[in-house]
Design a protein around this motif. Sequence first.
Motif, short mmCIF file in Angstrom:
data_model
loop_
_atom_site.label_atom_id
_atom_site.label_comp_id
_atom_site.label_asym_id
_atom_site.label_seq_id
_atom_site.Cartn_x
_atom_site.Cartn_y
_atom_site.Cartn_z
N ALA A 256 0.84 -1.20 0.00
CA ALA A 256 0.00 0.00 0.00
C ALA A 256 0.88 1.25 0.00
N ASN A 257 1.95 1.24 0.78
CA ASN A 257 2.86 2.38 0.82
C ASN A 257 3.53 2.61 -0.52
N GLU A 258 3.94 1.52 -1.19
CA GLU A 258 4.57 1.66 -2.51
C GLU A 258 3.57 2.22 -3.52
N LYS B 239 -1.12 8.92 2.67
CA LYS B 239 -1.65 7.75 3.37
C LYS B 239 -2.66 8.18 4.43
N ILE B 240 -3.78 7.48 4.48
CA ILE B 240 -4.80 7.70 5.51
C ILE B 240 -4.68 6.56 6.52
N GLU B 241 -4.43 6.90 7.77
CA GLU B 241 -4.28 5.87 8.80
C GLU B 241 -5.68 5.37 9.19
N ASP B 242 -6.04 4.21 8.67
CA ASP B 242 -7.38 3.68 8.90
C ASP B 242 -7.38 2.47 9.83
N GLY B 243 -6.20 2.08 10.33
CA GLY B 243 -6.13 0.99 11.29
C GLY B 243 -6.49 -0.37 10.72
N GLN C 183 0.95 -2.40 -11.67
CA GLN C 183 1.68 -3.66 -11.58
C GLN C 183 3.14 -3.37 -11.29
N PHE C 184 3.71 -4.08 -10.33
CA PHE C 184 5.13 -3.92 -10.02
C PHE C 184 5.61 -5.13 -9.24
N LYS C 185 6.93 -5.29 -9.19
CA LYS C 185 7.52 -6.41 -8.46
C LYS C 185 8.15 -5.89 -7.18
N CYS D 207 -2.51 -4.73 -9.01
CA CYS D 207 -3.77 -4.14 -8.55
C CYS D 207 -4.69 -4.00 -9.76
N LEU D 208 -5.86 -4.60 -9.67
CA LEU D 208 -6.83 -4.57 -10.77
C LEU D 208 -7.85 -3.46 -10.55
N ASN D 209 -8.04 -2.65 -11.55
CA ASN D 209 -9.05 -1.60 -11.49
C ASN D 209 -10.44 -2.22 -11.60
N GLU D 210 -11.47 -1.41 -11.45
CA GLU D 210 -12.84 -1.91 -11.59
C GLU D 210 -13.04 -2.58 -12.94
#
Length: 210
Positions: free
Chosen positions: A145-147, A156-160, A189-191, A199-202
């Motif tokens: 998520a950070n990448e 970044k939203i800290e959502d716990g 897409q990344f390694k 990550c697939l979009n809608e």
Amino acid sequence: MSVVRIIGDVHGKFRRYREIIRGVPFSIQAGDMGVGFRRQHGDFTWMPNPPFDAMSEGRHLFIRGNHDNPSICKTQRYWIPDGTTVDGIYCLGGAVSIDRAYRTDGLDWWPDEECSYAELERMIDEYAAIKPEIVITHDCPDSIANEMLAALTRRKIEDGSRTRQALERMLHLHQPREWYFGHWHVSLQFKSGQTLFRCLNELEYADVEL
């Protein structure tokens, strides 16, 4: 060699989903199908559940997202229970709704949108024992998520999210060959390490060899 079609969030757009799975023997949808979700049309109305049997003769399964009613998912024979391995693919649903403060309990938000800590602890142990080569989740590990946020120049939203934290622990225990997820509504897409993340979009999809 068999192939699985992995599909991003559907959000109740079942006509398009039907087109995506037509003629495909096997697919897994990565959550936010729209099962048991209510939408606003004057008054709240139930979004219809996907008519799988009427859409295709193939084997078309889904995991739950944060925009799927967990109780209704459990009544669907096409739902993959959290932490289940299907044809060697490890599947885990659930995620945090960052806008939950603006949603209504039982209509478009559910307190059990994420697995409990106890459930996730059990799943971490099972994942470490299985060591799958392909993973499908609704959200992604915290470091991923950070990448993504860095690549998208988003804050970044800290959502716990305990789901992302659990997925991060899984990743440290074992790096699969490929990891697919939705939830973020982007195509990326990344390694990272030994794992190809996508990550697939809608309504985006990928055909993956098993």
